[in-house]
Scaffold this motif. Structure first.
Motif, PDB file in Angstrom:
ATOM      1  N   VAL A   1      -1.465 -17.668  46.602  1.00 50.53           N
ATOM      2  CA  VAL A   1      -1.136 -16.730  47.672  1.00 50.53           C
ATOM      3  C   VAL A   1       0.297 -16.249  47.441  1.00 50.53           C
ATOM      4  O   VAL A   1       1.173 -17.048  47.085  1.00 50.53           O
ATOM      5  N   GLY A   2       0.542 -14.973  47.632  1.00 48.92           N
ATOM      6  CA  GLY A   2       1.841 -14.403  47.323  1.00 48.92           C
ATOM      7  C   GLY A   2       2.854 -14.554  48.443  1.00 48.92           C
ATOM      8  O   GLY A   2       2.498 -14.611  49.626  1.00 48.92           O
ATOM      9  N   GLY A   3       4.127 -14.589  48.058  1.00 49.74           N
ATOM     10  CA  GLY A   3       5.226 -14.620  49.013  1.00 49.74           C
ATOM     11  C   GLY A   3       6.189 -13.484  48.773  1.00 49.74           C
ATOM     12  O   GLY A   3       6.048 -12.716  47.818  1.00 49.74           O
ATOM     13  N   ASN A   4       7.186 -13.375  49.625  1.00 51.01           N
ATOM     14  CA  ASN A   4       8.143 -12.280  49.501  1.00 51.01           C
ATOM     15  C   ASN A   4       8.907 -12.338  48.184  1.00 51.01           C
ATOM     16  O   ASN A   4       9.191 -11.302  47.564  1.00 51.01           O
ATOM     17  N   ALA A   5       9.233 -13.538  47.707  1.00 50.18           N
ATOM     18  CA  ALA A   5       9.975 -13.638  46.457  1.00 50.18           C
ATOM     19  C   ALA A   5       9.119 -13.235  45.256  1.00 50.18           C
ATOM     20  O   ALA A   5       9.637 -12.690  44.276  1.00 50.18           O
ATOM     21  N   ASP A   6       7.820 -13.482  45.335  1.00 49.77           N
ATOM     22  CA  ASP A   6       6.917 -13.033  44.269  1.00 49.77           C
ATOM     23  C   ASP A   6       6.849 -11.504  44.247  1.00 49.77           C
ATOM     24  O   ASP A   6       6.900 -10.880  43.184  1.00 49.77           O
ATOM     25  N   ARG A   7       6.728 -10.921  45.425  1.00 50.51           N
ATOM     26  CA  ARG A   7       6.720  -9.451  45.537  1.00 50.51           C
ATOM     27  C   ARG A   7       8.033  -8.860  45.014  1.00 50.51           C
ATOM     28  O   ARG A   7       8.038  -7.846  44.303  1.00 50.51           O
ATOM     29  N   GLU A   8       9.138  -9.503  45.327  1.00 48.23           N
ATOM     30  CA  GLU A   8      10.439  -8.988  44.889  1.00 48.23           C
ATOM     31  C   GLU A   8      10.602  -9.074  43.375  1.00 48.23           C
ATOM     32  O   GLU A   8      11.282  -8.230  42.771  1.00 48.23           O
ATOM     33  N   LEU A   9       9.987 -10.065  42.736  1.00 49.83           N
ATOM     34  CA  LEU A   9      10.012 -10.123  41.270  1.00 49.83           C
ATOM     35  C   LEU A   9       9.302  -8.919  40.669  1.00 49.83           C
ATOM     36  O   LEU A   9       9.788  -8.309  39.706  1.00 49.83           O
ATOM     37  N   VAL A  10       8.150  -8.593  41.226  1.00 49.27           N
ATOM     38  CA  VAL A  10       7.399  -7.433  40.744  1.00 49.27           C
ATOM     39  C   VAL A  10       8.203  -6.154  40.961  1.00 49.27           C
ATOM     40  O   VAL A  10       8.285  -5.294  40.079  1.00 49.27           O
ATOM     41  N   GLU A  11       8.813  -6.031  42.125  1.00 47.15           N
ATOM     42  CA  GLU A  11       9.615  -4.847  42.430  1.00 47.15           C
ATOM     43  C   GLU A  11      10.835  -4.758  41.528  1.00 47.15           C
ATOM     44  O   GLU A  11      11.188  -3.663  41.049  1.00 47.15           O
TER      45      GLU A  11
ATOM     46  N   ALA B   1      -7.332 -33.772  44.379  1.00 45.49           N
ATOM     47  CA  ALA B   1      -7.683 -32.797  45.417  1.00 45.49           C
ATOM     48  C   ALA B   1      -8.775 -31.856  44.918  1.00 45.49           C
ATOM     49  O   ALA B   1      -8.855 -31.526  43.732  1.00 45.49           O
ATOM     50  N   ASP B   2      -9.614 -31.407  45.840  1.00 41.31           N
ATOM     51  CA  ASP B   2     -10.651 -30.442  45.493  1.00 41.31           C
ATOM     52  C   ASP B   2     -10.059 -29.068  45.202  1.00 41.31           C
ATOM     53  O   ASP B   2     -10.646 -28.269  44.468  1.00 41.31           O
ATOM     54  N   LEU B   3      -8.898 -28.804  45.786  1.00 38.95           N
ATOM     55  CA  LEU B   3      -8.266 -27.493  45.649  1.00 38.95           C
ATOM     56  C   LEU B   3      -6.767 -27.651  45.836  1.00 38.95           C
ATOM     57  O   LEU B   3      -6.315 -28.451  46.664  1.00 38.95           O
ATOM     58  N   ILE B   4      -5.997 -26.903  45.058  1.00 43.02           N
ATOM     59  CA  ILE B   4      -4.556 -26.757  45.261  1.00 43.02           C
ATOM     60  C   ILE B   4      -4.321 -25.338  45.749  1.00 43.02           C
ATOM     61  O   ILE B   4      -4.816 -24.384  45.143  1.00 43.02           O
ATOM     62  N   VAL B   5      -3.584 -25.189  46.840  1.00 48.80           N
ATOM     63  CA  VAL B   5      -3.217 -23.865  47.332  1.00 48.80           C
ATOM     64  C   VAL B   5      -1.715 -23.698  47.209  1.00 48.80           C
ATOM     65  O   VAL B   5      -0.939 -24.545  47.669  1.00 48.80           O
ATOM     66  N   LEU B   6      -1.314 -22.594  46.585  1.00 45.92           N
ATOM     67  CA  LEU B   6       0.098 -22.229  46.459  1.00 45.92           C
ATOM     68  C   LEU B   6       0.397 -21.190  47.525  1.00 45.92           C
ATOM     69  O   LEU B   6      -0.212 -20.125  47.534  1.00 45.92           O
ATOM     70  N   THR B   7       1.331 -21.498  48.429  1.00 39.60           N
ATOM     71  CA  THR B   7       1.594 -20.548  49.511  1.00 39.60           C
ATOM     72  C   THR B   7       2.885 -19.763  49.278  1.00 39.60           C
ATOM     73  O   THR B   7       3.719 -19.612  50.164  1.00 39.60           O
ATOM     74  N   GLY B   8       3.020 -19.233  48.071  1.00 43.32           N
ATOM     75  CA  GLY B   8       4.034 -18.223  47.810  1.00 43.32           C
ATOM     76  C   GLY B   8       5.395 -18.718  47.363  1.00 43.32           C
ATOM     77  O   GLY B   8       5.707 -19.898  47.400  1.00 43.32           O
ATOM     78  N   ASP B   9       6.197 -17.748  46.923  1.00 41.41           N
ATOM     79  CA  ASP B   9       7.529 -17.989  46.347  1.00 41.41           C
ATOM     80  C   ASP B   9       7.430 -19.015  45.219  1.00 41.41           C
ATOM     81  O   ASP B   9       8.042 -20.084  45.235  1.00 41.41           O
TER      82      ASP B   9
ATOM     83  N   CYS C   1      -0.985 -18.617  54.297  1.00 40.95           N
ATOM     84  CA  CYS C   1      -0.142 -17.441  54.103  1.00 40.95           C
ATOM     85  C   CYS C   1       1.242 -17.922  53.675  1.00 40.95           C
ATOM     86  O   CYS C   1       1.492 -19.131  53.600  1.00 40.95           O
ATOM     87  N   HIS C   2       2.134 -16.973  53.423  1.00 41.07           N
ATOM     88  CA  HIS C   2       3.483 -17.391  53.048  1.00 41.07           C
ATOM     89  C   HIS C   2       4.378 -17.577  54.265  1.00 41.07           C
ATOM     90  O   HIS C   2       4.834 -18.682  54.550  1.00 41.07           O
ATOM     91  N   ALA C   3       4.628 -16.503  55.004  1.00 44.61           N
ATOM     92  CA  ALA C   3       5.509 -16.584  56.176  1.00 44.61           C
ATOM     93  C   ALA C   3       4.697 -16.566  57.463  1.00 44.61           C
ATOM     94  O   ALA C   3       4.711 -17.524  58.240  1.00 44.61           O
ATOM     95  N   THR C   4       3.990 -15.455  57.710  1.00 46.63           N
ATOM     96  CA  THR C   4       3.035 -15.361  58.811  1.00 46.63           C
ATOM     97  C   THR C   4       1.802 -14.639  58.286  1.00 46.63           C
ATOM     98  O   THR C   4       1.857 -14.007  57.225  1.00 46.63           O
ATOM     99  N   PRO C   5       0.696 -14.674  59.004  1.00 48.58           N
ATOM    100  CA  PRO C   5      -0.505 -14.003  58.509  1.00 48.58           C
ATOM    101  C   PRO C   5      -0.334 -12.502  58.310  1.00 48.58           C
ATOM    102  O   PRO C   5      -1.066 -11.908  57.508  1.00 48.58           O
TER     103      PRO C   5
END
Length: 247
Positions: free
Chosen positions: A62-72, A30-38, A119-123
């Motif tokens: 791209v970040g998800g809610n679980a990534d944000r919760e790890l930081v928090e 693939a030309d690009l891999i996109v990670l859409t969070g968690d 995006c992760h869940a919605t834009p």
């Protein structure tokens, strides 16, 4: 214009599943891999982040809610899920900083699909729920303010793969690498010029044994048995998630 994009969502810190997908020829090419969070919340967070970081500039995070919760959680705000608090304590400072800096969305022009927003869940929110059977007014609500030129939206969060049209926009959910609902295996998507929903099979028994042996999470064996074996069906998940989309 990007020709081929591999989308990996909701890896949830499961190294054997991630390695199986990265070994796919279409992912490697693939030309690009996109990670859409968690990405990291799960039994092998450090290892998963190190493998992905080693892929270099060919990956968009791209970040998800679980990534944000790890930081928090690392900052002292305990998460409601035990594995999140444990995983937050395992991460190195550089890994926490990387997760803290993740964008909520990314947009690329993809061959055959046009301007595509990831995006992760919605834009607009990293934990809103939209499903394959969400009603049209719900989609209009979560897409409010989205630039008209965006013709495709790729999201994750609910761990169930689907594609559908939403008022002339194509919506793609690749499913989950590490916590699939509806069937064992690592689910992902290949974009350009069309959309392929893909499932990578791997030795689930060996993966569960490996997670149990290599992770220091106290409930690693039970966690792996529940999620890598996909004990929750898509019907179960839709019944749980359905009320959260406002129906």
């Amino acid at each position: 214009m990007v020709n081929r994009v591999a989308v990996l969502s909701d890896i949830h810190g499961v190294l054997p599943a991630l390695e199986a997908v990265l070994a796919e020829p279409d992912v490697a090419a693939a030309d690009l891999i996109v990670l859409t969070g968690d990405i990291a919340t799960g039994p092998q967070p450090v290892e998963v982040l190190d493998v992905l970081a080693g892929l270099g500039d060919g990956v968009c995070w791209v970040g998800g809610n679980a990534d944000r919760e790890l930081v928090e959680a690392r900052a002292g705000k305990a998460a409601s899920i035990e594995v999140s608090n444990w995983a937050a304590g395992q991460l190195r400072d550089d890994q926490v900083a990387r997760l803290a800096a993740l964008p909520a969305t990314a947009t690329y022009a993809i061959d055959g699909l046009g301007p595509t927003l990831f995006c992760h869940a919605t834009p607009r929110d990293d934990e809103e729920v939209v499903l394959v059977d969400s009603r049209m007014p719900r989609w209009a609500e979560v897409f409010a303010g989205l630039p008209t030129e965006v013709t495709t939206v790729v999201c994750g969060h609910t761990h169930m793969p689907f594609t559908r049209l939403v008022d002339r926009r194509l919506v793609v959910n690749p499913g989950s690498i590490g916590m699939p609902y509806g069937g064992a295996g690592a689910w992902w998507a290949l974009l350009g010029p069309g959309v392929q929903l893909r499932r990578t099979a791997f030795d689930v028994d060996a993966a569960c044994a490996r997670v149990a042996a290599e992770s220091t999470f106290p409930d690693a064996a039970a966690w792996a048995d529940e999620y890598l074996r996909s004990q929750h069906s898509d019907a179960d998940a839709l019944a749980v998630f359905g009320p959260r989309d406002g129906r």
